[in-house]
Design a protein around this motif. Structure first.
Motif, PDB file in Angstrom:
ATOM      1  N   PRO A  35       0.783  -1.229   0.000  1.00  0.00           N
ATOM      2  CA  PRO A  35       0.000   0.000   0.000  1.00  0.00           C
ATOM      3  C   PRO A  35       0.813   1.275   0.000  1.00  0.00           C
ATOM      4  N   HIS A  36       2.143   1.147   0.168  1.00  0.00           N
ATOM      5  CA  HIS A  36       2.981   2.345   0.147  1.00  0.00           C
ATOM      6  C   HIS A  36       4.353   1.967  -0.392  1.00  0.00           C
ATOM      7  N   THR A 192      -0.461   7.549  -5.020  1.00  0.00           N
ATOM      8  CA  THR A 192      -0.566   8.127  -3.685  1.00  0.00           C
ATOM      9  C   THR A 192      -0.233   9.612  -3.785  1.00  0.00           C
ATOM     10  N   ALA A 245      -4.705   7.117  -0.426  1.00  0.00           N
ATOM     11  CA  ALA A 245      -3.927   7.683   0.673  1.00  0.00           C
ATOM     12  C   ALA A 245      -3.142   8.895   0.198  1.00  0.00           C
ATOM     13  N   ASP A 247       0.532  11.035   1.513  1.00  0.00           N
ATOM     14  CA  ASP A 247       1.751  10.724   2.249  1.00  0.00           C
ATOM     15  C   ASP A 247       2.521  12.015   2.480  1.00  0.00           C
ATOM     16  N   GLN A 303      -0.945   9.465   5.783  1.00  0.00           N
ATOM     17  CA  GLN A 303       0.281   8.866   6.291  1.00  0.00           C
ATOM     18  C   GLN A 303       1.273   9.961   6.667  1.00  0.00           C
ATOM     19  N   ASN A 412       4.057  -2.798   5.070  1.00  0.00           N
ATOM     20  CA  ASN A 412       4.252  -2.306   3.703  1.00  0.00           C
ATOM     21  C   ASN A 412       5.742  -2.253   3.401  1.00  0.00           C
ATOM     22  N   TYR A 466      -5.822   0.739   4.378  1.00  0.00           N
ATOM     23  CA  TYR A 466      -5.593   1.560   3.193  1.00  0.00           C
ATOM     24  C   TYR A 466      -6.780   1.534   2.222  1.00  0.00           C
TER      25      TYR A 466
END
Length: 468
Positions: A35-36, A192, A245, A247, A303, A412, A466
């Motif tokens: 997810p990241h 993202t 998301a 970040d 995040q 992640n 997420y």
């Protein structure tokens, strides 16, 4: 000699090792939620072969080249591009030979686990990388990369990736994500929203980036209201390409909830390059709270990745630019820093804020107690310098008693190195199963519950947190 021990990272005590093995068998083949991370969406858009082994494993991976640099190997000799366009090594075989000659430097590091896993499970190699085997390795991997089954989309499917998130700047046009979508390929690659370049007044090009965001959205970003509206529009654009998301990589976890007039005044100073360091930090802090409010409207998970003292080497920054292995962790305050944001929106269960740290002392002292109380907070996994077997174990030991498992978000991989993704997830699954085995063996977790927890840590928590 086998590159990998089948029982690696499991407890040495026989009962606990057997428990860990059984738990691991139940999760080893679960789909990967990534997810990241920082893989290049162009790989999946164009689906072209990777250029050569050095370009796949060495030149783009700061975990690899920073270790070599620490032993005196010039970054230019590893093909790391210069920001001034100056000459660097371009022959992949020569770069690979340097890498192989120094491979012993990675003994005992997580990079060694990831690399050996990739060599064995992606390329079928069962011999150790040394100066003597360097050319054989290079030829073998290069031959593989020329085959269709080693192109990015084929590896995506082979790795069992259910969803992967890349990370793009707020002003990115997302052309590669558009190409992926228009290609009809079913692999789920989402973007993202990373707005640091239009939030941090101390970043080079801040005012130009804000102006570009205005051009992209049609809002007047010389005004505070127009600037916020432009963020909302860009977030909607990113959501259209699958973003779930945002970040934020700030130097600190500072948040502020300023009166709108004060925030507007700070924004004006930032645009004109007149912010002091304190004012720039206050503006970044206020924008985290603004981002959280926007998340309540559009559903993006927030995040926060604070605490990296970036670009520690002035010479490397000047020659090679950002993200070249010279970012160093520093102590980070969370309790007082997050209080303005949390008092503004922290009791909202429809908001998810995922906290990361490079300051391990904060886990038991601050982060676990915070996540164990505020409904919006979740703890991100051990990150960057602590993305390691020992770091993952310490994370579980210092957070579980206070925050439990369900205030964390699984794992992640946070990587640019595509072939390391299954290796990193395998390490995390092994470490978590080893930890659960110790809880079962010591009577702290019911043996019938442990398999469910293992599945949650490997897959379910990340997928839900997420919103993937």
């Amino acid at each position: 000699m086998a590159l990998l021990d089948d029982d690696r990272l499991f407890p040495s005590e026989p009962v606990q090792r057997d428990l860990a093995r059984d738990l691991y068998e139940g999760v080893r083949d679960l789909p990967i939620i990534s997810p990241h991370g920082h893989t290049d969406p162009r790989w999946f858009a164009e689906d072209q072969p990777f250029p050569d082994p050095a370009q796949l494993f060495v030149t783009p991976d700061h975990y690899v080249f920073r270790m070599l640099a620490s032993q005196g190997v010039p970054l230019a000799d590893l093909g790391v591009p210069r920001v001034d366009g100056g000459p660097v090594a371009s022959d992949g075989r020569s770069i690979w030979r340097i890498f192989a000659r120094h491979y012993h430097l990675f003994r005992g590091t997580p990079s060694r686990l990831w690399l050996d896993h990739s060599f064995r499970h992606v390329f079928g190699i069962d011999r150790r990388l040394t100066a003597e085997t360097a050319d054989w390795y290079y030829d073998h991997i290069a031959d593989c990369l020329a085959k269709p089954e080693f192109r990015p989309r084929a590896l995506f499917d082979r790795f069992g990736i259910e969803a992967i998130a890349t990370t793009e700047a707020a002003t990115d046009d997302l052309r590669w994500h558009r190409m992926i979508r228009e290609s009809g390929w079913p692999g789920r690659v989402v973007t993202t929203y990373r707005p640091d370049g239009v939030i941090d007044p101390e970043m080079a090009g801040f005012a130009d980036n804000v102006a570009l965001m205005g051009q992209q959205t049609g809002f007047d970003t010389t005004t505070w209201a127009g600037y916020l509206d432009a963020h909302r529009a860009r977030r909607a654009y990113f959501r259209d390409f699958g973003a779930t998301a945002s970040d934020h990589g700030h130097a600190s976890a500072r948040t502020e909830d300023l009166p709108q007039a004060d925030a507007a005044a700070l924004f004006g100073k930032a645009l004109n390059g007149r912010c002091s360091a304190e004012e720039a930090d206050a503006f970044r802090g206020h924008m985290l709270t603004e981002m959280a409010r926007m998340s309540l409207d559009d559903g993006l998970v927030l995040q926060i990745h604070p605490g990296s003292r970036r670009n520690h080497s002035d010479a490397v920054m000047a020659t090679f630019g950002r993200d070249k292995g010279f970012d160093i962790p520093g102590p980070t305050d969370y309790v007082s820093a997050l209080r303005p944001l949390l008092n503004a929106v922290g009791m909202r269960p429809d908001l998810t804020v995922i906290l990361f740290t490079l300051d391990e002392a904060a886990f038991s002292r601050e982060l676990a107690p915070l996540a164990g109380a505020w409904p919006c907070l979740r703890l991100g996994p051990a990150w960057w310098f602590h993305d390691s077997p020992e770091g993952m174990r310490r994370f579980r030991e210092t957070t579980t008693e206070t925050a439990g498992f369900y205030n964390t978000v699984g794992f992640n991989d946070d990587t640019r190195a595509f072939c390391s993704i299954p290796a990193r997830h395998d390490v995390a699954r092994r470490v978590d199963c080893a930890y659960l085995a110790t809880l079962v063996a010591t009577g702290r977790l019911d043996g019938e519950e442990a398999p469910e927890v293992a599945r949650e840590l490997a897959h379910g928590l990340a997928k839900r947190a997420y919103r993937l």
